[in-house]
Enzyme design. Structure first.
Site, PDB file in Angstrom:
ATOM      1  N   SER A   1      80.961 -30.236  -2.987  1.00  0.00           N
ATOM      2  CA  SER A   1      80.752 -28.819  -3.345  1.00  0.00           C
ATOM      3  C   SER A   1      79.636 -28.178  -2.522  1.00  0.00           C
ATOM      4  O   SER A   1      79.421 -26.971  -2.609  1.00  0.00           O
ATOM      5  CB  SER A   1      80.461 -28.681  -4.840  1.00  0.00           C
ATOM      6  OG  SER A   1      79.360 -29.481  -5.193  1.00  0.00           O
TER       7      SER A   1
ATOM      8  N   THR B   1      74.156 -30.824  -0.843  1.00  0.00           N
ATOM      9  CA  THR B   1      73.178 -31.114   0.216  1.00  0.00           C
ATOM     10  C   THR B   1      72.863 -29.840   1.009  1.00  0.00           C
ATOM     11  O   THR B   1      71.703 -29.549   1.291  1.00  0.00           O
ATOM     12  CB  THR B   1      73.718 -32.206   1.170  1.00  0.00           C
ATOM     13  OG1 THR B   1      74.088 -33.331   0.371  1.00  0.00           O
ATOM     14  CG2 THR B   1      72.678 -32.635   2.174  1.00  0.00           C
TER      15      THR B   1
ATOM     16  N   GLU C   1      69.180 -33.317  -6.179  1.00  0.00           N
ATOM     17  CA  GLU C   1      70.632 -33.363  -6.015  1.00  0.00           C
ATOM     18  C   GLU C   1      71.190 -34.277  -7.108  1.00  0.00           C
ATOM     19  O   GLU C   1      70.891 -35.459  -7.145  1.00  0.00           O
ATOM     20  CB  GLU C   1      70.969 -33.916  -4.627  1.00  0.00           C
ATOM     21  CG  GLU C   1      72.442 -33.926  -4.346  1.00  0.00           C
ATOM     22  CD  GLU C   1      72.776 -34.124  -2.869  1.00  0.00           C
ATOM     23  OE1 GLU C   1      71.850 -34.106  -2.030  1.00  0.00           O
ATOM     24  OE2 GLU C   1      73.957 -34.290  -2.565  1.00  0.00           O
TER      25      GLU C   1
ATOM     26  N   GLU D   1      85.374 -42.459   1.131  1.00  0.00           N
ATOM     27  CA  GLU D   1      86.066 -41.474   0.298  1.00  0.00           C
ATOM     28  C   GLU D   1      87.488 -41.147   0.762  1.00  0.00           C
ATOM     29  O   GLU D   1      88.110 -40.221   0.242  1.00  0.00           O
ATOM     30  CB  GLU D   1      85.254 -40.169   0.271  1.00  0.00           C
ATOM     31  CG  GLU D   1      83.928 -40.312  -0.449  1.00  0.00           C
ATOM     32  CD  GLU D   1      83.039 -39.077  -0.335  1.00  0.00           C
ATOM     33  OE1 GLU D   1      82.060 -39.020  -1.084  1.00  0.00           O
ATOM     34  OE2 GLU D   1      83.309 -38.201   0.517  1.00  0.00           O
TER      35      GLU D   1
HETATM   36  P1  DGT Z   1      77.883 -32.515  -1.538  1.00  0.00           P
HETATM   37  O1  DGT Z   1      76.612 -32.305  -0.780  1.00  0.00           O
HETATM   38  O2  DGT Z   1      78.075 -31.514  -2.632  1.00  0.00           O
HETATM   39  O3  DGT Z   1      79.069 -32.650  -0.643  1.00  0.00           O
HETATM   40  O4  DGT Z   1      77.673 -33.869  -2.343  1.00  0.00           O
HETATM   41  P2  DGT Z   1      78.206 -35.286  -2.036  1.00  0.00           P
HETATM   42  O5  DGT Z   1      79.687 -35.303  -2.204  1.00  0.00           O
HETATM   43  O6  DGT Z   1      77.626 -35.818  -0.767  1.00  0.00           O
HETATM   44  O7  DGT Z   1      77.489 -36.102  -3.205  1.00  0.00           O
HETATM   45  P3  DGT Z   1      78.017 -36.527  -4.635  1.00  0.00           P
HETATM   46  O8  DGT Z   1      76.838 -37.010  -5.410  1.00  0.00           O
HETATM   47  O9  DGT Z   1      78.828 -35.458  -5.269  1.00  0.00           O
HETATM   48  O10 DGT Z   1      78.978 -37.730  -4.353  1.00  0.00           O
HETATM   49  C1  DGT Z   1      78.678 -38.798  -3.506  1.00  0.00           C
HETATM   50  C2  DGT Z   1      79.695 -39.906  -3.691  1.00  0.00           C
HETATM   51  O11 DGT Z   1      79.308 -40.702  -4.789  1.00  0.00           O
HETATM   52  C3  DGT Z   1      81.083 -39.425  -4.011  1.00  0.00           C
HETATM   53  O12 DGT Z   1      82.005 -40.267  -3.370  1.00  0.00           O
HETATM   54  C4  DGT Z   1      81.199 -39.543  -5.496  1.00  0.00           C
HETATM   55  C5  DGT Z   1      80.274 -40.630  -5.792  1.00  0.00           C
HETATM   56  N1  DGT Z   1      79.470 -40.439  -7.001  1.00  0.00           N
HETATM   57  C6  DGT Z   1      78.413 -39.693  -7.203  1.00  0.00           C
HETATM   58  N2  DGT Z   1      77.854 -39.898  -8.393  1.00  0.00           N
HETATM   59  C7  DGT Z   1      78.593 -40.802  -8.947  1.00  0.00           C
HETATM   60  C8  DGT Z   1      78.552 -41.438 -10.177  1.00  0.00           C
HETATM   61  O13 DGT Z   1      77.676 -41.278 -11.039  1.00  0.00           O
HETATM   62  N3  DGT Z   1      79.567 -42.285 -10.358  1.00  0.00           N
HETATM   63  C9  DGT Z   1      80.572 -42.445  -9.453  1.00  0.00           C
HETATM   64  N4  DGT Z   1      81.579 -43.237  -9.751  1.00  0.00           N
HETATM   65  N5  DGT Z   1      80.599 -41.903  -8.278  1.00  0.00           N
HETATM   66  C10 DGT Z   1      79.633 -41.103  -8.051  1.00  0.00           C
END
Ligand code: DGT
Length: 230
Positions: free
Chosen positions: A31, A34, A103, A171
């Site tokens: 979303s 970062t 974050e 991913e």
């Molecule tokens: P952004 O900057 O909004 O693009 O954020 P992202 O996608 O880099 O960061 P985030 O925290 O939404 O997700 C990072 C990866 O970690 C994503 O593949 C989903 C996973 N993830 C994040 N938090 C959790 C969690 O508590 N449990 C699980 N299963 N996965 C998580």
């Protein structure tokens, strides 16, 4: 002079003990959390705590994120317990500035990700019970409060496309259904208030916009965050 010295000490103690105005940046995978945090790098007096995901990709050389995506039934519990640890670390990290931007949080880990893993059977109810007990214990005994939540609201199809484009290796197999479920859980938590706990007021930002337009959207939330920095 003794009086002034005492006064100086008092002010010093006060500013050291004062809690920063804490903002949680939340939203689905991809979303733009970062990018949102990076936008605030230009301002003084803000501490940015970004990317716990880098820790999840390298714990003593182990990529827990990859293990979790490849074999969720085996690794979900391990992954989530490490996520909780990194989140508590961010919540408790002493901050020299009056404003702190984080974050994600231990709340989205619990209400979105762990909840989802329970619902789709990836976590056994017994594993869920252990994680939930930890969560409750942390809530009761540690200072993890927040003052504001910025919710970067997106459509699942938009983040699906972004995730495909950014091509983070772990991913590549994330299906649209997973993003739809996570989206609904963010909505239930932050908009519909379906869970008991929403730790702070919520500001919603339209994060479907692409990078060229999103800065204007980000600017709208600046005053709510920055006025606390004085
Ligand atoms: P952004 O900057 O909004 O693009 O954020 P992202 O996608 O880099 O960061 P985030 O925290 O939404 O997700 C990072 C990866 O970690 C994503 O593949 C989903 C996973 N993830 C994040 N938090 C959790 C969690 O508590 N449990 C699980 N299963 N996965 C998580």
């Amino acid at each position: 002079t003794l009086f002034f010295e005492a006064q100086r000490c008092f002010f010093k103690m006060n500013s050291e003990n004062r809690k920063p105005f804490t903002v949680l940046v939340e939203g689905n995978i991809g979303s733009g959390k970062t990018t949102f945090l990076e936008h605030f790098r230009q301002f003084e007096d803000i501490t940015l705590l970004t990317e716990p995901v880098e820790q999840w990709r390298n714990l003593r050389g182990w990529n827990l994120l990859d293990l979790m995506y490849k074999d969720p039934a085996k690794w979900a519990m391990t992954f989530q317990s490490y996520v909780s640890l990194t989140m508590v670390d961010m919540h408790l990290r002493p901050t020299p500035t009056p404003v702190k931007l984080m974050e994600r949080s231990i709340f989205s880990a619990r209400y979105c990700f762990v909840e989802n893993m329970l619902r789709n059977g990836i976590l056994h109810e017994a594993e869920f019970a252990v994680l939930d007990e930890w969560f409750r214990f942390i809530q009761q005994h540690m200072s993890i409060d927040a003052d504001l939540i910025v919710y970067l609201k997106t459509s699942p199809s938009v983040v699906h496309e972004r995730i495909r484009k950014r091509a983070r290796s772990e991913e590549q197999c994330v299906p649209l259904k997973y993003l739809e479920d996570l989206h609904q859980l963010h909505e239930d938590w932050l908009v519909n208030r379906a869970f008991a706990e929403c730790p702070a007021p919520v500001v919603i930002i339209d994060a479907d916009l692409d990078l060229s337009q999103i800065t204007d959207e980000y600017k709208k939330s600046e005053h709510q965050i920055l006025r606390k920095a004085v």
